[in-house]
Design an enzyme around this catalytic site. Sequence first.
Site, PDB file in Angstrom:
ATOM      1  CG  ASP A  67      52.168   6.197 -37.443  1.00  0.00           C
ATOM      2  OD1 ASP A  67      52.497   6.916 -36.478  1.00  0.00           O
ATOM      3  OD2 ASP A  67      52.939   5.394 -37.972  1.00  0.00           O
ATOM      4  CG  ASN A 136      57.860  -3.967 -42.426  1.00  0.00           C
ATOM      5  OD1 ASN A 136      58.175  -2.797 -42.215  1.00  0.00           O
ATOM      6  ND2 ASN A 136      56.632  -4.415 -42.238  1.00  0.00           N
ATOM      7  CG  HIS A 138      56.610   0.066 -41.336  1.00  0.00           C
ATOM      8  ND1 HIS A 138      56.082  -0.939 -40.553  1.00  0.00           N
ATOM      9  CD2 HIS A 138      57.140   0.953 -40.460  1.00  0.00           C
ATOM     10  CE1 HIS A 138      56.292  -0.659 -39.285  1.00  0.00           C
ATOM     11  NE2 HIS A 138      56.932   0.481 -39.203  1.00  0.00           N
ATOM     12  CD  GLU A 143      53.182  -2.853 -41.868  1.00  0.00           C
ATOM     13  OE1 GLU A 143      54.374  -2.654 -42.151  1.00  0.00           O
ATOM     14  OE2 GLU A 143      52.816  -3.406 -40.823  1.00  0.00           O
TER      15      GLU A 143
HETATM   16  C1  GLP Z   1      56.371   2.103 -35.745  1.00  0.00           C
HETATM   17  C2  GLP Z   1      55.959   3.464 -36.295  1.00  0.00           C
HETATM   18  C3  GLP Z   1      56.939   3.994 -37.305  1.00  0.00           C
HETATM   19  C4  GLP Z   1      58.351   3.823 -36.771  1.00  0.00           C
HETATM   20  C5  GLP Z   1      58.651   2.369 -36.596  1.00  0.00           C
HETATM   21  C6  GLP Z   1      60.060   2.088 -36.095  1.00  0.00           C
HETATM   22  O1  GLP Z   1      55.842   1.032 -36.415  1.00  0.00           O
HETATM   23  N1  GLP Z   1      54.661   3.467 -36.878  1.00  0.00           N
HETATM   24  O2  GLP Z   1      56.649   5.338 -37.585  1.00  0.00           O
HETATM   25  O3  GLP Z   1      59.272   4.408 -37.648  1.00  0.00           O
HETATM   26  O4  GLP Z   1      57.746   1.842 -35.659  1.00  0.00           O
HETATM   27  O5  GLP Z   1      60.110   2.149 -34.698  1.00  0.00           O
HETATM   28  P1  GLP Z   1      61.401   2.186 -33.830  1.00  0.00           P
HETATM   29  O6  GLP Z   1      61.974   3.552 -34.009  1.00  0.00           O
HETATM   30  O7  GLP Z   1      60.947   1.926 -32.443  1.00  0.00           O
HETATM   31  O8  GLP Z   1      62.307   1.120 -34.363  1.00  0.00           O
END
Ligand code: GLP
Length: 242
Positions: A67, A136, A138, A143
């Site tokens: 992404d 959440n 995702h 989402e």
């Molecule tokens: C972002 C990314 C996800 C990731 C998520 C969790 O929103 N788009 O790919 O898995 O955050 O992030 P973190 O690893 O910092 O908790």
Amino acid sequence: MNRLIFRSTQELNEAGAGIIVGLLQTNPKAVLGLATGSTPIGIYEELVKSHRRGLVSFRSATSFNLDEYVGLPPEHSQSYHYYMQQHLFSHIDLPASRANIPDGTAADLAGECERYNKLLDDAKQIDLQVLGLGHNGHIGFNEPDQSLVSGTHVVTLEAATREANARFFDKPEDVPTHALTMGVGTILKAKTILLVVRGADKADIVFRALTGPIKTEIPASLLQTHPNLVVLLDEQAGRLFS
Ligand code: GLP
């Protein structure tokens, strides 16, 4: 599903990197699906160490990132282009021409999604998809919703996601409202999925996603249907699994 719980972050990072190194040693042309966020940073550090020790080369590999934020140019310190350069790409020998990330600055975002889907189609299949997990539920930026999109698409970020990611920006209002993300169809098509989850704050969501009902309101719950899912957890994130 192969679920592993690690006593230390270091062990988890080494195991995650070890899986990727092992794949590239047997299949140097592997197609990697890469994630951002704070979770995989330690795994990327271990990959860089392995590369420096001469244990692994990315010369013939291809990568696809999950992404990117809409509106952030590659040189923006919070763009996922920048993140990948900083944590992995500038330290390894993966050719830039095969390191794919959706372009969040494209004037025609729908066209950019089409371009990315075409590249993914041409690559046939991702061999190993690394995934983190949002609070959440995702995955990528897919989402929770009443339905999910299969291919790469534009998403409106949930307020909770923007809040969770605000820690990386100067001001909460600087967090982009939209992102481009690979869809769940593409993610589930990967040969192997490596889901990495750390921290007590994710214990509940990872437990619900992997043991509860499969529903689009928890996008990660769809991973239960994948035939080759490897889950790496630290003790805090894994505390509800007995
Ligand atoms: C972002 C990314 C996800 C990731 C998520 C969790 O929103 N788009 O790919 O898995 O955050 O992030 P973190 O690893 O910092 O908790």
